[in-house]
Scaffold this motif. Structure first.
Motif, PDB file in Angstrom:
ATOM      1  N   ARG A  71       1.702 -14.093   0.308  1.00 27.12           N
ATOM      2  CA  ARG A  71       2.859 -14.266   1.031  1.00 27.12           C
ATOM      3  C   ARG A  71       3.095 -12.707   1.947  1.00 27.12           C
ATOM      4  O   ARG A  71       3.565 -13.009   3.014  1.00 27.12           O
ATOM      5  N   ARG A  72       2.531 -11.674   1.358  1.00 30.17           N
ATOM      6  CA  ARG A  72       2.812 -10.454   2.199  1.00 30.17           C
ATOM      7  C   ARG A  72       1.552 -10.110   2.798  1.00 30.17           C
ATOM      8  O   ARG A  72       1.379  -8.880   3.358  1.00 30.17           O
ATOM      9  N   GLY A  73       0.544 -11.062   2.970  1.00 33.50           N
ATOM     10  CA  GLY A  73      -0.697 -10.952   3.862  1.00 33.50           C
ATOM     11  C   GLY A  73      -2.007 -10.594   3.014  1.00 33.50           C
ATOM     12  O   GLY A  73      -3.130 -10.354   3.851  1.00 33.50           O
ATOM     13  N   ASP A  86       2.469 -14.360  -4.525  1.00 30.10           N
ATOM     14  CA  ASP A  86       3.287 -13.405  -3.819  1.00 30.10           C
ATOM     15  C   ASP A  86       2.507 -12.441  -2.972  1.00 30.10           C
ATOM     16  O   ASP A  86       2.958 -12.136  -1.699  1.00 30.10           O
ATOM     17  N   ARG A  88      -2.929  -4.528  -1.522  1.00 25.54           N
ATOM     18  CA  ARG A  88      -2.562  -4.593   0.151  1.00 25.54           C
ATOM     19  C   ARG A  88      -3.625  -5.286   0.910  1.00 25.54           C
ATOM     20  O   ARG A  88      -3.006  -5.596   2.020  1.00 25.54           O
ATOM     21  N   ASN A 148       0.721  -6.490  -8.026  1.00 27.68           N
ATOM     22  CA  ASN A 148       1.931  -6.182  -6.890  1.00 27.68           C
ATOM     23  C   ASN A 148       1.587  -4.954  -6.016  1.00 27.68           C
ATOM     24  O   ASN A 148       2.170  -4.970  -5.057  1.00 27.68           O
TER      25      ASN A 148
END
Length: 564
Positions: free
Chosen positions: A420-422, A417, A390, A387
């Motif tokens: 999904r945030r790159g 996920d 980056r 999580n």
């Protein structure tokens, strides 16, 4: 006027009393319940009340009996109330604060009214203070009953966020700084690092490994023992398929020179706290830790120049980190379900392997931060690491399976996920036959990931390792590169491994180490040959070709017969 003042004072007093009661109730909670135990008659059942202050105003009831406390009783942090103090001591190695049936002369009894005994499958507990209900929990409902499970209330107010079986440890996350070490991979250079580490031992070697079948690796431990090194070995006593004849021979070999070998395999009242002891590590002289994804087998720690499994490992130097793992080791070694074993010698068949050209040498590093990951204690650190990623997330796993009842694997969910945030996400899985021949295994997981990537247009891709292209026997690593951190562990991405097994791993924060394993990952990733991942991902060209050949042969036979 006086009457109004009197009424106002009474109202204020009543409000203060209520306020005191309400604010005080927040100080106490039932935080542990152990109702369905391994001992006959559930003699060791217990509950824990956490909080600070006098206990005389508290009452615990299950609807049939009530527990209260004598005047002067005080809690400082928490109190444990067990049914039978001696039974509790037998399982936990310590006495409770209170017992209900008076079997231990030195353990006080609370005041019990009626019959208080927690049922296994369906019951409730209510905690009251000054007669006011402050907590109500039930099972099933608040949590799901399970034999042997201690139900624990987390600091976030969620019950059973992690599964704790009776007798299991509860180590907390801790990070160690200024760690030096050597990163390695198998089959390229793992054997040399293992041999050097064991040969350097002068005082003590602690070994915890799921399976041990390599007689030459065992021989190194025997040599260490012969030069005065204390060697202690803990193995899984019931691996899948049972203890093999090869492992029985290794055990007998170790025991014959005086090495203490124990196995975790208890049942019944002496039930092991973990489904499998699946960890793979050594602690050497209290200062060096060798931790790997691999069992101690020939194809796992292959000799240089021969093909074997793709595995990851690290040898790190840190007395504080080794002290942590020594505590883990002895907690498991001396825990329930662990017994001595002597083994049984038999002839070990000669092992054959194809030639393999090593690509990677060991990498030495220093001044790194290292965080142990233990299952089930701290396995949630893996999701936290995902999580926090980056930029890149590279995952090299033997296999990924979804949880029971159709629940998506939370590790895989976190990886999706991240995409999904790159975050660039690449997932490489094993393609050995037993990981692709059934339904809902690696090829279906890879196809599912591909479908999500295509549907959502997110940067995630999954591949199966091309064994012929790499020259590897199979992918057995359980590793991950997350930005400049890496995870090396024994934890498989299934439901059982992080929730019920004893597993061990390390998160290492170091860009050089992350770069090393990223190079290994890219080497394996780029050997991939495009192939259908499932029946839904494309036509099976081989089957279509075979069908075409059969149709063609039938047509020729038909024409030949009719020409006659």
């Amino acid at each position: 006027m006086a009457a109004c003042i009197f009424c106002t004072m009474r109202l204020i007093t009543l409000v203060l009393v209520v306020f005191i009661c309400v604010t005080t109730t927040a100080a106490f909670q039932i935080t542990e319940v152990y109702s369905d135990t391994y001992l006959d008659g559930d003699a060791d059942e217990y509950l824990v009340i956490s909080g600070d202050g006098p206990l005389s105003s508290l009452e615990v009831t299950d609807g049939e009996g009530q527990i209260t406390f004598p005047a002067g009783a005080v809690s400082s942090g928490s109190i444990t109330i067990a049914r039978d103090g001696e039974a509790f001591y037998k399982v936990n190695g310590r006495y409770p604060d209170y017992e209900l049936i008076g079997m231990s002369p030195d353990v006080p009894e609370p005041v019990v009214t009626g019959k208080f005994q927690m049922a296994n499958q369906k019951d409730e507990l209510m905690l009251k203070e000054h007669g006011i209900l402050i907590q109500n929990l039930s099972w099933p409902g608040t949590f799901k009953p399970r034999k042997g499970q201690v139900h624990v209330l987390g600091p976030d107010g969620i019950w059973d966020k992690r599964v704790f079986i009776s007798g299991a440890s509860r180590f907390m996350p801790v990070t160690f700084s200024n760690v030096t070490g050597t990163a390695f991979v198998s089959p390229d250079c793992g054997r040399a690092v293992f041999e050097q580490a064991v040969s350097s031992a002068r005082r003590e070697i602690l070994v915890n490994v799921y399976e041990f079948t390599d007689p030459e690796m065992a021989g190194l431990l025997c040599q260490a023992f012969s030069r005065g090194v204390k060697v202690t070995v803990l193995l899984e006593g019931g691996p899948v398929g049972g203890i093999s004849s090869e492992e029985q021979t290794v055990i007998a070999m170790l025991c014959s020179v005086g090495i203490n070998v124990r196995v975790m395999a208890g049942t019944g009242e002496d039930h092991a706290p973990f489904r499998y002891d699946h960890a793979k590590y050594l602690v050497i002289d209290g200062k060096d830790l060798l931790l790997t994804t691999e069992n101690f087998k020939e194809h796992s720690f292959q000799k240089a120049g021969f093909a074997g499994n793709r595995g990851w490992g690290v040898l790190v130097s840190s007395p504080d980190l080794c002290s942590y793992f020594s505590k883990v080791f002895y907690s498991d070694l001396n825990g329930p379900g662990v017994t001595d074993i002597q083994g049984n010698r038999s002839e070990i068949p000669e092992y054959f392997a194809e030639a393999y050209k090593p690509v990677f040498a060991p990498l030495h590093f220093n001044d790194s931060s290292v965080t142990p990951v233990l299952a089930p204690d701290t396995s949630d650190l893996i999701v936290s690491l995902i999580n926090e990623t980056r930029s890149r997330l590279y995952i090299e796993e033997a296999y990924i399976k979804h949880w029971s009842h159709g629940k998506r694997n939370p590790y895989l969910k976190s990886a999706i996920d991240a995409a999904r945030r790159g975050v660039e996400v690449k997932i490489l899985l094993d393609s050995y036959y037993y990981n692709i021949e059934e339904e809902n295994d690696n090829d279906e997981i890879a196809a599912e990931i591909t479908a999500i990537a295509n549907r959502e247009h997110i940067p995630i891709e999954a591949r199966l390792l091309d064994l012929s292209g790499t020259g590897l026997l199979k992918l057995h690593a359980k590793g991950m590169i997350a930005d400049d951190s890496i995870l090396i562990s024994s934890i498989n991405w299934n439901e059982n491994s992080p929730s019920f097994n004893r597993e061990a791993g390390l998160i290492i924060e170091d860009p050089n180490v992350a770069g090393y394993f990223a190079s290994v990952f890219e080497q394996d990733w780029n050997a991939y040959k495009k192939q259908p991942l499932s029946h839904e991902s494309g036509p099976d060209i081989a089957k279509i070709g075979l069908a075409g050949m059969i149709v063609g042969m039938l047509a020729i036979l038909y024409l030949w017969r009719h020409r006659r």
